[in-house]
Design a protein around this motif. Structure first.
Motif, short mmCIF file in Angstrom:
data_model
loop_
_atom_site.label_atom_id
_atom_site.label_comp_id
_atom_site.label_asym_id
_atom_site.label_seq_id
_atom_site.Cartn_x
_atom_site.Cartn_y
_atom_site.Cartn_z
N PHE A 38 2.63 7.32 0.40
CA PHE A 38 3.71 6.14 0.42
C PHE A 38 3.15 4.91 0.82
O PHE A 38 3.76 3.71 0.10
CB PHE A 38 4.62 6.58 1.37
N LEU A 39 2.24 4.66 1.57
CA LEU A 39 1.76 3.40 2.00
C LEU A 39 0.88 2.58 0.97
O LEU A 39 0.71 1.30 1.10
CB LEU A 39 0.97 3.46 3.34
N ALA A 40 0.36 3.28 -0.09
CA ALA A 40 -0.44 2.87 -1.05
C ALA A 40 -0.11 1.60 -1.72
O ALA A 40 -0.65 0.52 -1.92
CB ALA A 40 -0.95 3.89 -2.06
N ASP A 41 1.46 1.58 -2.23
CA ASP A 41 2.09 0.51 -2.97
C ASP A 41 2.34 -0.55 -2.00
O ASP A 41 2.36 -1.75 -2.63
CB ASP A 41 3.24 1.30 -3.64
N ALA A 42 2.67 -0.25 -0.99
CA ALA A 42 3.24 -1.40 0.12
C ALA A 42 2.06 -2.13 1.07
O ALA A 42 2.31 -2.98 1.90
CB ALA A 42 4.39 -0.82 0.91
N CYS A 43 1.02 -1.41 1.07
CA CYS A 43 -0.12 -1.67 2.12
C CYS A 43 -0.59 -3.14 2.19
O CYS A 43 -0.58 -4.02 2.95
CB CYS A 43 -1.27 -0.95 2.11
N GLU A 44 -0.78 -3.47 0.83
CA GLU A 44 -1.39 -4.99 0.15
C GLU A 44 -0.24 -6.06 0.68
O GLU A 44 -0.51 -7.27 1.43
CB GLU A 44 -1.69 -5.07 -1.10
N SER A 45 1.10 -5.66 0.47
CA SER A 45 2.11 -6.42 0.78
C SER A 45 2.19 -6.89 2.16
O SER A 45 2.35 -7.98 2.63
CB SER A 45 3.26 -5.90 0.15
N LEU A 46 2.20 -5.63 3.05
CA LEU A 46 2.45 -6.01 4.30
C LEU A 46 1.45 -6.65 4.99
O LEU A 46 1.58 -7.45 5.95
CB LEU A 46 2.72 -4.33 4.90
N PHE A 47 0.16 -6.16 4.73
CA PHE A 47 -0.93 -6.83 5.59
C PHE A 47 -0.91 -8.37 4.93
O PHE A 47 -1.44 -9.24 5.80
CB PHE A 47 -2.44 -6.23 5.17
N SER A 89 10.57 -3.64 2.55
CA SER A 89 11.63 -3.03 1.35
C SER A 89 10.51 -2.42 0.38
O SER A 89 10.99 -1.41 0.12
CB SER A 89 12.11 -4.30 0.62
N LEU A 90 9.18 -2.75 0.07
CA LEU A 90 8.40 -2.03 -0.75
C LEU A 90 8.06 -0.52 -0.11
O LEU A 90 7.81 0.37 -0.88
CB LEU A 90 7.10 -2.99 -1.14
N LEU A 91 8.09 -0.52 1.09
CA LEU A 91 7.43 0.62 1.64
C LEU A 91 8.82 1.78 1.60
O LEU A 91 8.65 3.03 1.59
CB LEU A 91 7.24 0.57 3.12
N TYR A 92 9.84 1.13 1.72
CA TYR A 92 11.12 1.84 1.82
C TYR A 92 11.40 2.61 0.34
O TYR A 92 12.23 3.35 0.09
CB TYR A 92 12.33 1.40 2.46
N LYS A 93 11.16 1.62 -0.55
CA LYS A 93 11.33 1.95 -2.02
C LYS A 93 10.43 3.22 -2.36
O LYS A 93 10.66 3.77 -3.22
CB LYS A 93 11.06 0.81 -2.93
N VAL A 109 9.31 10.78 10.53
CA VAL A 109 9.32 9.75 11.18
C VAL A 109 9.65 8.44 10.16
O VAL A 109 9.18 8.29 9.22
CB VAL A 109 7.97 9.73 11.86
N ASP A 110 10.28 7.60 10.81
CA ASP A 110 10.51 6.20 10.10
C ASP A 110 9.53 5.63 9.54
O ASP A 110 8.50 5.57 10.52
CB ASP A 110 11.31 5.27 11.02
N PRO A 111 9.42 5.16 8.12
CA PRO A 111 8.25 4.61 7.70
C PRO A 111 7.89 3.37 8.39
O PRO A 111 6.52 3.22 8.49
CB PRO A 111 8.75 4.19 6.30
N LYS A 112 8.84 2.40 8.70
CA LYS A 112 8.08 1.40 9.74
C LYS A 112 7.41 1.76 11.03
O LYS A 112 6.44 1.13 11.32
CB LYS A 112 9.49 0.62 10.36
N THR A 113 7.77 2.85 11.61
CA THR A 113 7.21 3.38 12.85
C THR A 113 6.03 3.80 12.40
O THR A 113 5.09 3.94 13.22
CB THR A 113 8.31 4.44 13.48
#
Length: 185
Positions: free
Chosen positions: A119-128, A49-53, A64-68
């Motif tokens: 785009f990944l900067a904000d969501a990277c920590e959450s995903l890992f 969700s953070l990545l898509y936001k 390309v889809d962000p999840k991909t």
């Protein structure tokens, strides 16, 4: 005399340069026990969700889809590929990367770099962090030893800089488990 009729279909009726092209299924080319399948399976269960936001709702759709894209970057890093140009080349040539793309067009190196830095900067920590929690629940982590990149480079500008006890104590507190991420569920 009767002439012999040919009952032969000409499949190249458009001329020499055209060829019948069928879509290639990559499922049979990637083994069931390949690391790319395991990685994709494990990354499917994360909350993106953070990545898509990070993507604007008013802007155009991503190439390309962000999840991909996250899966591609994670797999590339696991294969020691860090350059956006090398990741682009791998997406065009490597079957595992093509399998991750699942029929989507390979991203350009500038798209990869923009995704990684923007785009990944904000969501990277959450995903890992989610990934570490999944591994811990599955019993894949013992947390007995914590490895932190301790690379030290000597700089000519300030080669007598020391690590202060207060700074080390703060990081030990965060790593000891008393510190919880604010976005964890």
């Amino acid at each position: 005399m009767t002439s012999k009729l040919k009952y032969h279909k000409n499949y190249t009726e458009f001329g020499e340069p055209y060829q019948l092209v069928l879509p290639l299924s990559l499922e049979g080319l990637v083994p069931e026990d390949d690391s790319v399948r395991l990685l994709s399976h494990e990354l499917e269960g994360l909350d993106y969700s953070l990545l898509y936001k990070a993507y604007s709702a008013k802007g155009r759709n991503p190439a390309v889809d962000p999840k991909t894209m996250f899966k591609i970057l994670t797999y590339a890093y696991s294969q020691n590929i860090y350059s956006s140009r090398k990741i682009e080349a791998a997406c065009r040539r490597d079957i595992n990367f093509m399998w991750l793309l699942a029929g989507q067009k390979a991203p350009d190196h500038s798209t990869i770099a923009r995704f990684r830095t923007g785009f990944l900067a904000d969501a990277c920590e959450s995903l890992f962090y989610q990934m570490v929690e999944r591994l811990e629940r599955a019993g894949g982590l013992s947390k007995e030893t914590v490895f932190i990149d301790g690379t030290k480079l000597e700089a000519s500008a300030n080669k007598y800089t020391f690590v202060w006890k207060k700074s080390v104590g703060k990081w030990e507190e965060k790593c000891s488990g008393r510190y919880r991420m604010p976005y964890s569920s």
